[in-house]
Write a protein that holds these residues in place. Structure first.
Motif, PDB file in Angstrom:
ATOM      1  N   VAL A   1       0.835  -1.200   0.000  1.00  0.00           N
ATOM      2  CA  VAL A   1       0.000   0.000   0.000  1.00  0.00           C
ATOM      3  C   VAL A   1       0.872   1.254   0.000  1.00  0.00           C
ATOM      4  N   ALA A   2       1.963   1.217   0.776  1.00  0.00           N
ATOM      5  CA  ALA A   2       2.866   2.371   0.827  1.00  0.00           C
ATOM      6  C   ALA A   2       3.498   2.635  -0.534  1.00  0.00           C
ATOM      7  N   GLN A   3       3.845   1.561  -1.256  1.00  0.00           N
ATOM      8  CA  GLN A   3       4.455   1.722  -2.581  1.00  0.00           C
ATOM      9  C   GLN A   3       3.528   2.457  -3.541  1.00  0.00           C
ATOM     10  N   VAL A   4       2.227   2.212  -3.436  1.00  0.00           N
ATOM     11  CA  VAL A   4       1.262   2.890  -4.316  1.00  0.00           C
ATOM     12  C   VAL A   4       1.293   4.388  -4.078  1.00  0.00           C
ATOM     13  N   PHE A   5       1.260   4.802  -2.813  1.00  0.00           N
ATOM     14  CA  PHE A   5       1.244   6.233  -2.506  1.00  0.00           C
ATOM     15  C   PHE A   5       2.572   6.893  -2.872  1.00  0.00           C
ATOM     16  N   VAL A   6       3.686   6.195  -2.603  1.00  0.00           N
ATOM     17  CA  VAL A   6       4.999   6.763  -2.937  1.00  0.00           C
ATOM     18  C   VAL A   6       5.148   6.904  -4.452  1.00  0.00           C
ATOM     19  N   ALA A   7       4.774   5.854  -5.179  1.00  0.00           N
ATOM     20  CA  ALA A   7       4.893   5.905  -6.642  1.00  0.00           C
ATOM     21  C   ALA A   7       3.972   6.972  -7.239  1.00  0.00           C
ATOM     22  N   ALA A   8       2.769   7.119  -6.672  1.00  0.00           N
ATOM     23  CA  ALA A   8       1.838   8.136  -7.179  1.00  0.00           C
ATOM     24  C   ALA A   8       2.391   9.539  -6.960  1.00  0.00           C
ATOM     25  N   VAL A   9       3.041   9.755  -5.828  1.00  0.00           N
ATOM     26  CA  VAL A   9       3.644  11.072  -5.550  1.00  0.00           C
ATOM     27  C   VAL A   9       4.830  11.316  -6.467  1.00  0.00           C
ATOM     28  N   ARG A  10       5.656  10.298  -6.663  1.00  0.00           N
ATOM     29  CA  ARG A  10       6.851  10.460  -7.499  1.00  0.00           C
ATOM     30  C   ARG A  10       6.483  10.741  -8.961  1.00  0.00           C
ATOM     31  N   LYS A  11       5.326  10.218  -9.390  1.00  0.00           N
ATOM     32  CA  LYS A  11       4.901  10.435 -10.783  1.00  0.00           C
ATOM     33  C   LYS A  11       3.647  11.306 -10.835  1.00  0.00           C
ATOM     34  N   ARG A  12       3.571  12.271  -9.918  1.00  0.00           N
ATOM     35  CA  ARG A  12       2.369  13.116  -9.836  1.00  0.00           C
ATOM     36  C   ARG A  12       2.165  13.955 -11.082  1.00  0.00           C
ATOM     37  N   LYS A  13       3.218  14.210 -11.854  1.00  0.00           N
ATOM     38  CA  LYS A  13       3.091  15.017 -13.071  1.00  0.00           C
ATOM     39  C   LYS A  13       2.851  14.162 -14.312  1.00  0.00           C
ATOM     40  N   ALA A  14       2.864  12.840 -14.148  1.00  0.00           N
ATOM     41  CA  ALA A  14       2.663  11.952 -15.297  1.00  0.00           C
ATOM     42  C   ALA A  14       1.205  12.000 -15.743  1.00  0.00           C
ATOM     43  N   ARG A  15       1.003  11.806 -17.039  1.00  0.00           N
ATOM     44  CA  ARG A  15      -0.343  11.815 -17.608  1.00  0.00           C
ATOM     45  C   ARG A  15      -0.536  10.560 -18.449  1.00  0.00           C
ATOM     46  N   LEU A  16      -1.740  10.012 -18.413  1.00  0.00           N
ATOM     47  CA  LEU A  16      -2.058   8.850 -19.223  1.00  0.00           C
ATOM     48  C   LEU A  16      -2.543   9.353 -20.583  1.00  0.00           C
ATOM     49  N   GLY A  17      -1.602   9.588 -21.495  1.00  0.00           N
ATOM     50  CA  GLY A  17      -1.937  10.162 -22.794  1.00  0.00           C
ATOM     51  C   GLY A  17      -2.483   9.128 -23.750  1.00  0.00           C
TER      52      GLY A  17
ATOM     53  N   ARG B   1       9.652  -1.175  -7.668  1.00  0.00           N
ATOM     54  CA  ARG B   1       8.294  -1.276  -7.136  1.00  0.00           C
ATOM     55  C   ARG B   1       7.849  -0.004  -6.422  1.00  0.00           C
ATOM     56  N   TRP B   2       8.798   0.829  -6.027  1.00  0.00           N
ATOM     57  CA  TRP B   2       8.445   2.093  -5.384  1.00  0.00           C
ATOM     58  C   TRP B   2       8.219   3.204  -6.418  1.00  0.00           C
ATOM     59  N   ARG B   3       8.281   2.789  -7.695  1.00  0.00           N
ATOM     60  CA  ARG B   3       8.004   3.761  -8.762  1.00  0.00           C
ATOM     61  C   ARG B   3       6.919   3.265  -9.718  1.00  0.00           C
ATOM     62  N   LEU B   4       6.829   1.947  -9.921  1.00  0.00           N
ATOM     63  CA  LEU B   4       5.842   1.370 -10.831  1.00  0.00           C
ATOM     64  C   LEU B   4       5.106   0.233 -10.125  1.00  0.00           C
ATOM     65  N   CYS B   5       3.809   0.379  -9.994  1.00  0.00           N
ATOM     66  CA  CYS B   5       2.961  -0.624  -9.335  1.00  0.00           C
ATOM     67  C   CYS B   5       1.978  -1.205 -10.351  1.00  0.00           C
ATOM     68  N   THR B   6       1.490  -2.394 -10.084  1.00  0.00           N
ATOM     69  CA  THR B   6       0.490  -3.002 -10.956  1.00  0.00           C
ATOM     70  C   THR B   6      -0.891  -2.418 -10.661  1.00  0.00           C
ATOM     71  N   VAL B   7      -1.806  -2.608 -11.603  1.00  0.00           N
ATOM     72  CA  VAL B   7      -3.183  -2.143 -11.421  1.00  0.00           C
ATOM     73  C   VAL B   7      -3.809  -2.815 -10.198  1.00  0.00           C
ATOM     74  N   THR B   8      -3.545  -4.118 -10.032  1.00  0.00           N
ATOM     75  CA  THR B   8      -4.098  -4.841  -8.872  1.00  0.00           C
ATOM     76  C   THR B   8      -3.606  -4.253  -7.563  1.00  0.00           C
ATOM     77  N   GLN B   9      -2.322  -3.890  -7.527  1.00  0.00           N
ATOM     78  CA  GLN B   9      -1.745  -3.290  -6.324  1.00  0.00           C
ATOM     79  C   GLN B   9      -2.398  -1.940  -6.024  1.00  0.00           C
ATOM     80  N   VAL B  10      -2.622  -1.146  -7.058  1.00  0.00           N
ATOM     81  CA  VAL B  10      -3.278   0.155  -6.895  1.00  0.00           C
ATOM     82  C   VAL B  10      -4.711  -0.039  -6.417  1.00  0.00           C
ATOM     83  N   GLU B  11      -5.410  -1.002  -7.025  1.00  0.00           N
ATOM     84  CA  GLU B  11      -6.802  -1.244  -6.651  1.00  0.00           C
ATOM     85  C   GLU B  11      -6.921  -1.776  -5.227  1.00  0.00           C
ATOM     86  N   GLU B  12      -5.915  -2.511  -4.758  1.00  0.00           N
ATOM     87  CA  GLU B  12      -5.910  -2.977  -3.371  1.00  0.00           C
ATOM     88  C   GLU B  12      -5.915  -1.788  -2.413  1.00  0.00           C
ATOM     89  N   ALA B  13      -5.086  -0.783  -2.713  1.00  0.00           N
ATOM     90  CA  ALA B  13      -5.061   0.426  -1.890  1.00  0.00           C
ATOM     91  C   ALA B  13      -6.388   1.175  -1.981  1.00  0.00           C
TER      92      ALA B  13
END
Length: 619
Positions: free
Chosen positions: A286-302, A349-361
């Motif tokens: 769960v922590a990896q999801v929040f850390v990775a989301a913060v680290r890539k807060r400027k990323a966009r799903l183009g 893993r602290w930068r790229l998480c799977t969809v399942t891992q994100v959905e778990e959080a």
């Protein structure tokens, strides 16, 4: 004898070469045939092995081990409530605590019991697995009960038979008090860690891929709460009677015996259980999801961008099914966006998480508002072990020459649970299914809302009873002339609300929790009761601090005849009404978990549901 000529020699050599080639081809054909035979034999062996595994999977789990776990829960509950149901009177009659102090101590202790459920759930999901966690915490429960029985026998119950409300106990030694509190908190740790884990372990005995077993799992939670109340029925009748008459040590030893029988029966069922391996520590995931989301807060799903997920039917979380992507909390999706750095660099893993891992959080976040709304209901529930008992103790408890223990009135709560469980499973499910079109009747969220409403009514009934009790107080006498059976409606209403609220909670949190945190989902129900006890203790402290100023006795004084406990009950009813409004909003907002399930998996599962002969025939 003629000698062969040159032409004949050439023909002979050519024929010899052809014979050699034919021999080689025959050898190759023989080898090919042998290989095919070996491959066919190996394939048959693999099919046989898969068939045996399939049959073994069908034989493991099911109702047989589930019934053992239900009996285990009933015995453990009998042992626990043999201590907890009369603890407030033990503190006042044996240790000499005041009413408010005893109520607060019981609330804190009960809160600790259910807070320990989070410890058990964490160890179960992460490292030990359900079976080992259940076994270890049951051993702790037995040790705590043995220590409690010895401390009351050797140090606290002096003279023998004291603590019955008439014979006064001697002042206990500091060592005896320390051992007593150590013992009851060991009981809290043991039972708290055991209950949510055994509930999840029981649910593990049924396979979600089978529609029938999925329905059986829903029935299991109802029977689980039924077994819990059946165990407490004996505690609230027989054990309470002995303890109320000063035979505290006997009651504690009976609880110890029940816990030992429960532990032995649990271990005896080991060959029958269906085991699910732990999925690892969920906190880093769960922590990896929040850390990775913060680290890539400027990323966009183009356009053409992708969210990261492993290929295949298995998820990156071992033992967990994949969870499909949801639209809520899109900010967390950034943790799964595949950037150029993720493609070119090493996997982090602290930068790229799977969809399942994100959905778990996301699942944890979605469940939290629902869980928080159940805490006020737990404040209602905890009154049965504290203020309901104190209220009943100053009412007319005489039935002829027999004096009814105040704590034994919770029998009506237990009977209400048992009766309403049967009514719900056999009548309301069918009726609600016809009206709503849902074959399972009411949804878990609807049932929890109904539980809140009935719980609010129970507090109103308790307040009305207290008003009537105060009207019938005789000056100079501690007890009112109002019969203790006026408490029956409030106990019955609490019991009916439990069927909707707590059984609904068990099903909801276990069903909505991802595979990797199933025990955590079950523990949320007990954690709600834990915080409810702490909130109840805080409310008592705040109310007494505000209402007991100057010469005023306050709402819950030492002598309840001088107080206004009815106002405290009405306060809880008002808080429940406000909580209900918030809960309805949260329930409408909630989106259920969506697990991935392929057609291939469905076909395999349908095959596993077939008879053993059919499986063998297909193989």
């Amino acid at each position: 004898m003629a000698t062969p000529g040159p032409n004949n020699i050439s023909e002979i050599s050519l024929k010899a070469r052809e014979d050699d080639h034919n021999s080689i081809r025959e050898g190759e054909n023989l080898n090919t045939t042998t290989r095919n035979l070996n491959e066919n034999e190996e394939e048959r062996n693999n099919i046989s092995l898969r068939t045996q595994r399939t049959i073994k999977r069908r034989r493991a789990g099911g109702w047989s081990p589930a019934l053992i776990l239900l009996a285990n829960q009933g015995l453990a509950t009998l042992a626990f409530f043999g201590v907890g149901v009369n603890l407030v009177l033990f503190l006042t009659n044996v240790l000499g605590a005041s009413n408010a102090s005893a109520a607060n101590s019981v609330s804190k202790w009960t809160g600790t019991v259910y807070l320990c459920s989070l410890v058990g759930a964490f160890l179960s999901d992460s490292y030990w697995g359900r079976y080992l966690t259940c076994a270890i915490f049951q051993v702790i429960l037995v040790l705590g009960l043995v220590l409690l029985s010895l401390s009351s026998w050797l140090f606290l119950i002096k003279p023998e038979g004291c603590g019955d409300g008439e014979k006064i106990c001697k002042t206990s030694s500091p060592a005896g008090i320390v051992i007593f509190y150590l013992a009851i908190y060991l009981v809290a740790l043991g039972y708290g860690g055991h209950q949510p884990t055994v509930a999840t372990f029981g649910a593990d005995q049924f396979d979600d891929s089978s529609p029938k077993q999925k329905d059986d799992k829903g029935a299991f939670f109802s029977y689980f709460y039924f077994a819990l109340n059946l165990g407490s029925l004996f505690s609230n009748t027989v054990l309470v009677y002995f303890e109320d008459n000063g035979k505290w040590t006997l009651g504690f030893w009976a609880s110890t015996g029940s816990a030992i029988v429960g532990l032995v029966s649990f271990l005896g069922g080991s060959p029958l259980y269906r085991y699910i391996k732990p999925c690892g520590n969920p906190l880093p995931r769960v922590a990896q999801v929040f850390v990775a989301a913060v680290r890539k807060r400027k990323a966009r799903l183009g356009d053409g961008g992708e969210l990261y997920e492993v290929v295949g039917s298995e998820s990156a979380i071992k033992g967990s099914r994949k969870i499909l992507h949801s639209d809520e909390f899109e900010c967390l999706d950034k943790a799964a966006i595949i950037t150029e750095k993720d493609q070119n660099g090493p996997k982090n893993r602290w930068r790229l998480c799977t969809v399942t891992q994100v959905e778990e959080a996301k699942c944890v976040i979605r469940m939290l508002p629902i869980w928080l709304c159940t805490i006020i209901y737990s404040v209602i529930f905890t009154q049965m072990a504290s203020l309901f008992v104190e209220q009943g103790a100053v009412m007319n408890r005489q039935i002829g020459k027999f004096s009814l223990p105040a704590a034994s009135m919770s029998v009506f709560d237990i009977c209400s649970v048992l009766i309403f469980t049967g009514i719900y499973r056999n009548i309301l499910v069918t009726l609600a299914g016809k009206l709503s079109g849902n074959p399972r009747g009411l949804t878990e969220l609807q049932r929890m809302g109904i539980g809140l409403v009935i719980g609010m009514l129970s507090m109103i009934a308790a307040g009305v009873t207290e008003l009537e009790r105060l009207k019938r107080v005789v000056p100079g006498k501690p007890n009112s002339t109002l019969s203790i059976f006026w408490q029956v409606p409030q106990y019955v209403l609490v019991g009916a609300s439990e069927v909707f609220m707590y059984v609904g909670q068990l099903e909801f949190f276990n069903g909505q929790a991802p595979d990797g945190i199933k025990s955590f989902g079950s523990s949320l129900c007990m954690a709600s009761i834990s915080l409810g006890n702490y909130v109840s203790s805080m409310l008592v402290f705040m109310v007494m601090g505000i209402t007991a100023r100057g010469d005023k006795p306050g709402w819950i004084p030492e002598d309840l005849n001088d107080g206004h406990m009815d106002r405290f009950y009405f306060l809880i009813a008002a808080l429940t009404a406000a909580d209900l409004v918030i809960y309805v909003f949260c329930a409408k907002w909630y989106k259920c978990i969506n697990l991935e399930e392929s057609e291939k998996e469905l076909g395999q599962r349908d095959e596993e549901e077939g008879d053993e002969e059919q499986v063998l025939r297909r193989a």
